[in-house]
Design a protein around this motif. Structure first.
Motif, PDB file in Angstrom:
ATOM      1  N   ILE A 190      34.241  22.529  39.600  1.00 30.51           N
ATOM      2  CA  ILE A 190      34.801  23.666  38.850  1.00 30.51           C
ATOM      3  C   ILE A 190      36.275  23.851  39.181  1.00 30.51           C
ATOM      4  CG2 ILE A 190      34.740  26.181  38.625  1.00 30.51           C
ATOM      5  CD1 ILE A 190      31.686  25.990  39.049  1.00 30.51           C
ATOM      6  N   LEU A 191      36.596  23.792  40.485  1.00 27.41           N
ATOM      7  CA  LEU A 191      37.977  24.050  40.906  1.00 27.41           C
ATOM      8  C   LEU A 191      38.914  22.902  40.534  1.00 27.41           C
ATOM      9  CD1 LEU A 191      37.349  25.758  44.368  1.00 27.41           C
ATOM     10  CD2 LEU A 191      37.856  26.827  42.157  1.00 27.41           C
ATOM     11  N   ALA A 192      38.371  21.688  40.439  1.00 25.94           N
ATOM     12  CA  ALA A 192      39.203  20.570  39.981  1.00 25.94           C
ATOM     13  C   ALA A 192      39.568  20.744  38.508  1.00 25.94           C
ATOM     14  CB  ALA A 192      38.463  19.251  40.192  1.00 25.94           C
ATOM     15  N   GLN A 193      38.662  21.331  37.746  1.00 28.31           N
ATOM     16  CA  GLN A 193      38.928  21.574  36.324  1.00 28.31           C
ATOM     17  C   GLN A 193      39.784  22.821  36.102  1.00 28.31           C
ATOM     18  OE1 GLN A 193      35.172  21.685  34.239  1.00 28.31           O
ATOM     19  NE2 GLN A 193      34.488  19.733  35.102  1.00 28.31           N
ATOM     20  N   HIS A 194      39.731  23.754  37.066  1.00 31.01           N
ATOM     21  CA  HIS A 194      40.480  25.012  36.949  1.00 31.01           C
ATOM     22  C   HIS A 194      41.279  25.238  38.238  1.00 31.01           C
ATOM     23  CE1 HIS A 194      38.139  25.990  33.340  1.00 31.01           C
ATOM     24  NE2 HIS A 194      37.068  25.591  34.017  1.00 31.01           N
ATOM     25  N   PRO A 195      42.323  24.441  38.466  1.00 27.27           N
ATOM     26  CA  PRO A 195      43.053  24.485  39.739  1.00 27.27           C
ATOM     27  C   PRO A 195      43.754  25.819  40.002  1.00 27.27           C
ATOM     28  CG  PRO A 195      44.209  23.133  38.121  1.00 27.27           C
ATOM     29  CD  PRO A 195      42.868  23.427  37.549  1.00 27.27           C
ATOM     30  N   GLU A 196      43.902  26.626  38.978  1.00 25.69           N
ATOM     31  CA  GLU A 196      44.573  27.916  39.157  1.00 25.69           C
ATOM     32  C   GLU A 196      43.611  29.024  39.587  1.00 25.69           C
ATOM     33  OE1 GLU A 196      42.382  28.162  35.469  1.00 25.69           O
ATOM     34  OE2 GLU A 196      43.636  26.565  36.309  1.00 25.69           O
ATOM     35  N   LEU A 197      42.314  28.747  39.587  1.00 26.56           N
ATOM     36  CA  LEU A 197      41.310  29.800  39.744  1.00 26.56           C
ATOM     37  C   LEU A 197      41.414  30.519  41.094  1.00 26.56           C
ATOM     38  CD1 LEU A 197      38.923  31.355  38.640  1.00 26.56           C
ATOM     39  CD2 LEU A 197      37.409  29.531  39.461  1.00 26.56           C
ATOM     40  N   LEU A 198      41.494  29.763  42.185  1.00 28.14           N
ATOM     41  CA  LEU A 198      41.528  30.406  43.496  1.00 28.14           C
ATOM     42  C   LEU A 198      42.799  31.221  43.687  1.00 28.14           C
ATOM     43  CD1 LEU A 198      39.964  27.795  45.970  1.00 28.14           C
ATOM     44  CD2 LEU A 198      38.911  29.829  44.948  1.00 28.14           C
ATOM     45  N   ASP A 199      43.915  30.735  43.173  1.00 31.53           N
ATOM     46  CA  ASP A 199      45.151  31.515  43.255  1.00 31.53           C
ATOM     47  C   ASP A 199      45.008  32.828  42.500  1.00 31.53           C
ATOM     48  OD1 ASP A 199      46.427  29.641  44.811  1.00 31.53           O
ATOM     49  OD2 ASP A 199      47.444  28.666  43.130  1.00 31.53           O
ATOM     50  N   GLN A 200      44.367  32.770  41.352  1.00 33.14           N
ATOM     51  CA  GLN A 200      44.152  33.983  40.563  1.00 33.14           C
ATOM     52  C   GLN A 200      43.240  34.960  41.306  1.00 33.14           C
ATOM     53  OE1 GLN A 200      42.590  32.573  36.833  1.00 33.14           O
ATOM     54  NE2 GLN A 200      44.587  31.924  36.054  1.00 33.14           N
ATOM     55  N   ILE A 201      42.193  34.441  41.904  1.00 34.21           N
ATOM     56  CA  ILE A 201      41.271  35.301  42.651  1.00 34.21           C
ATOM     57  C   ILE A 201      41.981  35.939  43.837  1.00 34.21           C
ATOM     58  CG2 ILE A 201      39.217  35.302  44.127  1.00 34.21           C
ATOM     59  CD1 ILE A 201      38.020  33.177  42.259  1.00 34.21           C
ATOM     60  N   GLU A 202      42.738  35.137  44.582  1.00 33.96           N
ATOM     61  CA  GLU A 202      43.432  35.664  45.761  1.00 33.96           C
ATOM     62  C   GLU A 202      44.426  36.756  45.379  1.00 33.96           C
ATOM     63  OE1 GLU A 202      45.898  34.104  49.711  1.00 33.96           O
ATOM     64  OE2 GLU A 202      45.391  32.693  48.104  1.00 33.96           O
ATOM     65  N   ALA A 203      45.038  36.630  44.229  1.00 39.68           N
ATOM     66  CA  ALA A 203      46.041  37.604  43.791  1.00 39.68           C
ATOM     67  C   ALA A 203      45.423  38.862  43.195  1.00 39.68           C
ATOM     68  CB  ALA A 203      46.973  36.957  42.772  1.00 39.68           C
ATOM     69  N   SER A 204      44.123  38.861  42.947  1.00 40.80           N
ATOM     70  CA  SER A 204      43.454  39.994  42.312  1.00 40.80           C
ATOM     71  C   SER A 204      43.129  41.083  43.330  1.00 40.80           C
ATOM     72  CB  SER A 204      42.157  39.536  41.634  1.00 40.80           C
ATOM     73  OG  SER A 204      42.422  38.571  40.639  1.00 40.80           O
ATOM     74  N   PRO A 205      42.966  42.332  42.881  1.00 38.20           N
ATOM     75  CA  PRO A 205      42.471  43.389  43.773  1.00 38.20           C
ATOM     76  C   PRO A 205      41.107  43.010  44.332  1.00 38.20           C
ATOM     77  CG  PRO A 205      43.305  44.315  41.715  1.00 38.20           C
ATOM     78  CD  PRO A 205      43.250  42.823  41.522  1.00 38.20           C
ATOM     79  N   TYR A 206      40.762  43.599  45.471  1.00 40.79           N
ATOM     80  CA  TYR A 206      39.557  43.194  46.192  1.00 40.79           C
ATOM     81  C   TYR A 206      38.307  43.160  45.319  1.00 40.79           C
ATOM     82  CZ  TYR A 206      35.327  43.739  48.931  1.00 40.79           C
ATOM     83  OH  TYR A 206      34.048  43.620  49.400  1.00 40.79           O
ATOM     84  N   ALA A 207      37.999  44.249  44.634  1.00 44.02           N
ATOM     85  CA  ALA A 207      36.751  44.313  43.870  1.00 44.02           C
ATOM     86  C   ALA A 207      36.691  43.227  42.803  1.00 44.02           C
ATOM     87  CB  ALA A 207      36.591  45.695  43.245  1.00 44.02           C
ATOM     88  N   GLU A 208      37.783  43.020  42.092  1.00 46.12           N
ATOM     89  CA  GLU A 208      37.824  41.982  41.065  1.00 46.12           C
ATOM     90  C   GLU A 208      37.729  40.592  41.695  1.00 46.12           C
ATOM     91  OE1 GLU A 208      40.935  40.100  37.772  1.00 46.12           O
ATOM     92  OE2 GLU A 208      41.276  42.124  38.559  1.00 46.12           O
ATOM     93  N   ALA A 209      38.438  40.403  42.811  1.00 41.42           N
ATOM     94  CA  ALA A 209      38.409  39.104  43.488  1.00 41.42           C
ATOM     95  C   ALA A 209      36.995  38.752  43.927  1.00 41.42           C
ATOM     96  CB  ALA A 209      39.344  39.126  44.691  1.00 41.42           C
ATOM     97  N   LYS A 210      36.291  39.717  44.481  1.00 47.02           N
ATOM     98  CA  LYS A 210      34.921  39.451  44.932  1.00 47.02           C
ATOM     99  C   LYS A 210      34.000  39.150  43.755  1.00 47.02           C
ATOM    100  CE  LYS A 210      31.182  41.348  47.754  1.00 47.02           C
ATOM    101  NZ  LYS A 210      30.771  42.460  48.651  1.00 47.02           N
ATOM    102  N   GLN A 211      34.140  39.911  42.673  1.00 43.86           N
ATOM    103  CA  GLN A 211      33.310  39.698  41.495  1.00 43.86           C
ATOM    104  C   GLN A 211      33.497  38.294  40.940  1.00 43.86           C
ATOM    105  OE1 GLN A 211      34.215  42.369  38.267  1.00 43.86           O
ATOM    106  NE2 GLN A 211      32.352  41.892  37.142  1.00 43.86           N
TER     107      GLN A 211
END
Length: 296
Positions: A190-211
């Motif tokens: 999944i992350l190889a296909q969406h390399p931006e995903l973890l950066d987006q999650i890390e930059a999100s507020p806690y509740a959204e990041a966890k979801q």
């Protein structure tokens, strides 16, 4: 063998003690640090960095790194959060009205939360399901040796998610990952296909990041909270494992609460630095258990 730089003192706002340094590096936050009793230093790997750490008699942190690893000092300061005001964070915890938390803080003066590479934190805690710290360290080391970049002689970085995506589930199982191999492989794809995903999650507020994080294969609430606390610097994250369940049941009389309810209690009771409080009570509970066993 590559040369290492001379030992140099790291500029750090608040000092470690020998105990708190050991607990920070080897107490379940990170899994790539090992202590050499012979040489009296810690050797650790994070990202594409490798360093040695030791404490002086005055509790100053000294470090050394391979001479060709430029920028390691800056990365180490970031990793140890050298300029973060941990005393201020403690002052904002409810220890004045919580005797157990006060005892835990007093027992582990100098404990802090690392800022690990977020992707690594996700990987390491995917390995943590039903495993103890020594076993997690073995799995991480095997993955590094098999798939990670060599940083200096015999020392390898953890593989990136792109590197893991090239591995098969069978190859991962051969490293002793067991059922975790399936989830790691699926997540890597999944992350190889969406390399931006973890950066987006890390930059999100806690509740959204966890979801968003729990949508990855194998990532439950506890794994997500660990990754967010130790890898994304979201100090309100409150991981609930078996140790924390014991603490909240026995010390706070919260029997029969679900892990989700306990996590919500932790975030409300401890506040914005709930994850920092969690690490104190987690360390204190484990140390208390060791002391009690030694008296039997």
């Amino acid at each position: 063998m590559r040369e290492w730089t001379p030992w140099k003192t790291l500029d750090i706002l608040q000092p470690f003690s020998e105990q708190s340094l050991s607990e920070t590096l080897n107490g379940g936050q990170a899994f790539r640090w090992n202590y050499s009793k012979k040489d009296e230093y810690w050797l650790g790997v994070w990202g594409q960095n490798v360093a040695r750490l030791r404490l002086t008699e005055k509790d100053c942190i000294q470090f050394s790194h391979p001479i060709d690893h430029l920028g390691c000092e800056t990365e180490l300061a970031r990793y140890l959060r050298a300029k973060f005001d941990w005393d201020l964070a403690i002052n904002n915890l409810p220890w004045r009205s919580d005797p157990h938390l006060e005892a835990a803080i007093s027992a582990f003066t100098g404990l802090r939360i690392l800022k690990q590479p977020f992707g690594e934190a996700v990987l390491c805690f995917l390995c943590s399901a039903t495993k103890q710290i020594p076993q997690i360290k073995v799995m991480c080391e095997r993955m590094a040796l098999r798939f990670g970049n060599e940083l200096t002689a015999g020392i390898h970085a953890l593989p990136t998610w792109n590197q893991l995506a090239t591995a098969s589930e069978t190859e991962l199982r051969e490293l002793g990952l067991g059922f975790r191999a399936k989830n790691i492989k699926k997540t890597a794809d999944i992350l190889a296909q969406h390399p931006e995903l973890l950066d987006q999650i890390e930059a999100s507020p806690y509740a959204e990041a966890k979801q968003r994080l729990v949508e990855l294969p194998g990532v439950g609430e506890k794994i997500a909270d660990c990754a967010l606390l130790f890898g994304a610097a979201k100090l309100e994250a409150f991981p609930v494992d078996t140790w924390i369940i014991k603490v909240l049941e026995n010390r706070y009389d919260l029997q029969a609460w679900t892990p989700s309810q306990l996590a919500q209690f932790g975030r409300i009771h401890y506040g914005a630095y709930a994850g920092f409080a969690q690490q104190f009570v987690f360390s204190y509970e484990r140390a208390t258990a060791v002391t009690q066993r030694s008296k039997k």
